[in-house]
Design an enzyme around this catalytic site. Structure first.
Site, mmCIF file in Angstrom:
data_model
loop_
_atom_site.group_PDB
_atom_site.id
_atom_site.type_symbol
_atom_site.label_atom_id
_atom_site.label_comp_id
_atom_site.label_asym_id
_atom_site.label_seq_id
_atom_site.Cartn_x
_atom_site.Cartn_y
_atom_site.Cartn_z
ATOM 1 N N CYS A 1 61.235 52.661 5.431
ATOM 2 C CA CYS A 1 59.800 52.557 5.711
ATOM 3 C C CYS A 1 58.974 53.679 5.079
ATOM 4 O O CYS A 1 57.746 53.668 5.174
ATOM 5 C CB CYS A 1 59.572 52.528 7.217
ATOM 6 N N HIS B 1 51.713 56.779 11.065
ATOM 7 C CA HIS B 1 52.726 55.724 10.913
ATOM 8 C C HIS B 1 52.637 54.763 12.098
ATOM 9 O O HIS B 1 52.641 53.552 11.920
ATOM 10 C CB HIS B 1 54.112 56.359 10.817
ATOM 11 N N HIS C 1 53.810 46.206 10.380
ATOM 12 C CA HIS C 1 54.657 47.177 9.688
ATOM 13 C C HIS C 1 55.231 46.507 8.445
ATOM 14 O O HIS C 1 56.132 45.669 8.529
ATOM 15 C CB HIS C 1 55.786 47.631 10.617
#
Length: 425
Positions: free
Chosen positions: A185, A318, A351
């Protein structure tokens, strides 16, 4: 390896004055990495104009994946998909991830005043971050193989030889420096930071840097099995947060040296001021509870940018909406960036895995140049354990400020970039 990535700014005993002077000069050079174009595709829109409008004016909601793939789960889990108008443009043999990258790149090239033929007389690099596109682009082959329906090994051969960055060079019809970054990620953030280092060190005049990823059955079911996927729209930093929604898309920066920008008389949309990366290796999937790796990455980036936290207009966190990630991130913000406004854009995009950091970098650049930040979508109830309340309504920001965007990834990978807008001095 760049020596700046191995320490936190505390000079090791015995280091020479010559090394310190070289390091200082490198920081000064890094600050000259200009963003001369950018493009983005995500659930907010098919280009930055649509994305800007929907980020500040729209009410985005997730959707479901029934039209693209089905899982064996009885419960439907929401996701954030790119517009159908983008998916309809997929060419034969093209992964969705490359489609997203291609569309975002073409927008970035238009903003930068570049055509394919222009790259042929330049030192060009491509640094592309991804996760799904590097790992799961042969899923249909394996499925057919298990069912005894495989007629050709060409899909497997393509998988073995495939590289997102190499495909971009092929699309442009050029040769150049290329790297595909797969740090889960954090891939998109790392790709932008590495691309900026290529400019800084004179390896390239122009670097195409960013990330792209698509929704795929394997990570979709994987996050459900990890019990961190939410059955509801995700709630970053909310007391009642219970997991992520997956998303997809691409974010692309065209990074350029000052000399190249001046030579081309190009527009400046912003700059990459600093980049930090630190892997704490705490756990395969869980974040380090105190955020030690993230704290180092932020310190690296801020040190390289040469600014204090007061120069930051905001943090684009994030903020996955999971219990552990938001807690660790909040501890770090309260420790090293206390008082800096926090926004969390995954409530609009989901995400996007390997593309997440690149998409969020584009959204951060939009905010800097629009002089405002969006409310945190779906946030309702503060969590007394976090001591972090994100932006609740669209809010204006001062001119000539910077922004910080961070990414936390599986394996303890932490990455952070500091960005400036078009007016930064």
């Amino acid at each position: 390896m760049d020596p700046r990535s191995r320490h936190s700014g505390i000079t090791p005993a015995g280091v020479t004055l010559k090394f310190e002077l070289c390091r200082l000069l490198n920081w000064l050079k890094f600050m000259k990495t200009i963003i001369s174009g950018f493009g983005c595709v995500c659930s907010l829109g098919s280009n930055t104009e649509e994305i800007t409008k929907n980020l500040f004016e729209g009410s985005i909601k997730p959707s479901y994946m029934k039209d693209r793939f089905e899982s064996s789960y009885a419960v439907e889990y929401p996701v954030f998909q790119v517009p159908d108008s983008i998916l309809a443009q997929r060419e034969d043999g093209e992964s969705c991830s490359f489609l997203f990258f291609r569309k975002a790149l073409l927008e970035a090239m238009e903003k930068a005043g570049l055509k394919k033929e222009d790259f042929k007389n330049m030192k060009v690099g491509v640094c592309a971050g991804t996760s799904v596109d590097a790992s799961f682009n042969c899923f249909d082959f394996y499925k057919n193989w298990r069912e005894g329906a495989v007629q050709s090994l060409k899909p497997l051969e393509r998988y073995i030889n495939y590289s997102l960055s190499a495909e971009v060079l092929k699309f442009l019809g050029i040769e150049g420096l290329s790297q595909t970054v797969v740090t889960a990620c954090a891939s998109g953030t790392d790709a932008i930071g590495i691309g900026a280092q290529w400019i800084e060190n004179g390896f390239c005049d122009i670097v195409i840097a960013g990330g792209a990823d698509e929704l795929n059955l394997i990570p979709f079911t994987g996050f459900i099995k990890l019990m961190i996927a939410s059955k509801d729209p995700c709630k970053p930093f909310d007391k009642n947060r219970n997991g992520i929604n997956l998303g997809e898309g691409a974010g692309i920066f065209i990074l350029e040296s000052q000399n190249s920008v001046k030579k081309r008389n190009a527009i400046k949309y912003g700059a990459v001021l600093g980049y930090g990366n630190a892997c704490d290796g705490y756990h395969a999937t869980a974040p380090e509870p105190e955020g030690r790796g993230l704290k180092k990455a932020i310190n690296f980036a801020m040190k390289q940018a040469g600014i204090a936290k007061e120069k930051l207009a905001f943090i684009n966190a994030h903020a996955t909406g999971t219990v552990d990630n938001d807690l660790a991130e909040s501890k770090v913000f309260n420790s090293v960036l206390e008082g800096v406004p926090v926004t969390a854009t995954k409530g609009y995009t989901g995400h996007a895995l390997g593309a997440a950091g690149a998409v969020e970098a584009c959204l951060s650049l939009i905010c800097l140049n629009e002089y405002k930040i969006p409310k945190t979508n779906n946030f309702e109830t503060p969590d007394e354990n976090l001591n972090t309340v994100p932006v609740l309504e669209n809010a204006g920001i001062e001119k000539n400020k910077a922004a910080l965007s961070d990414s936390l990834a599986f394996g303890g990978c932490n990455a952070c970039i500091v960005l400036a807008g078009s007016d930064y001095e």
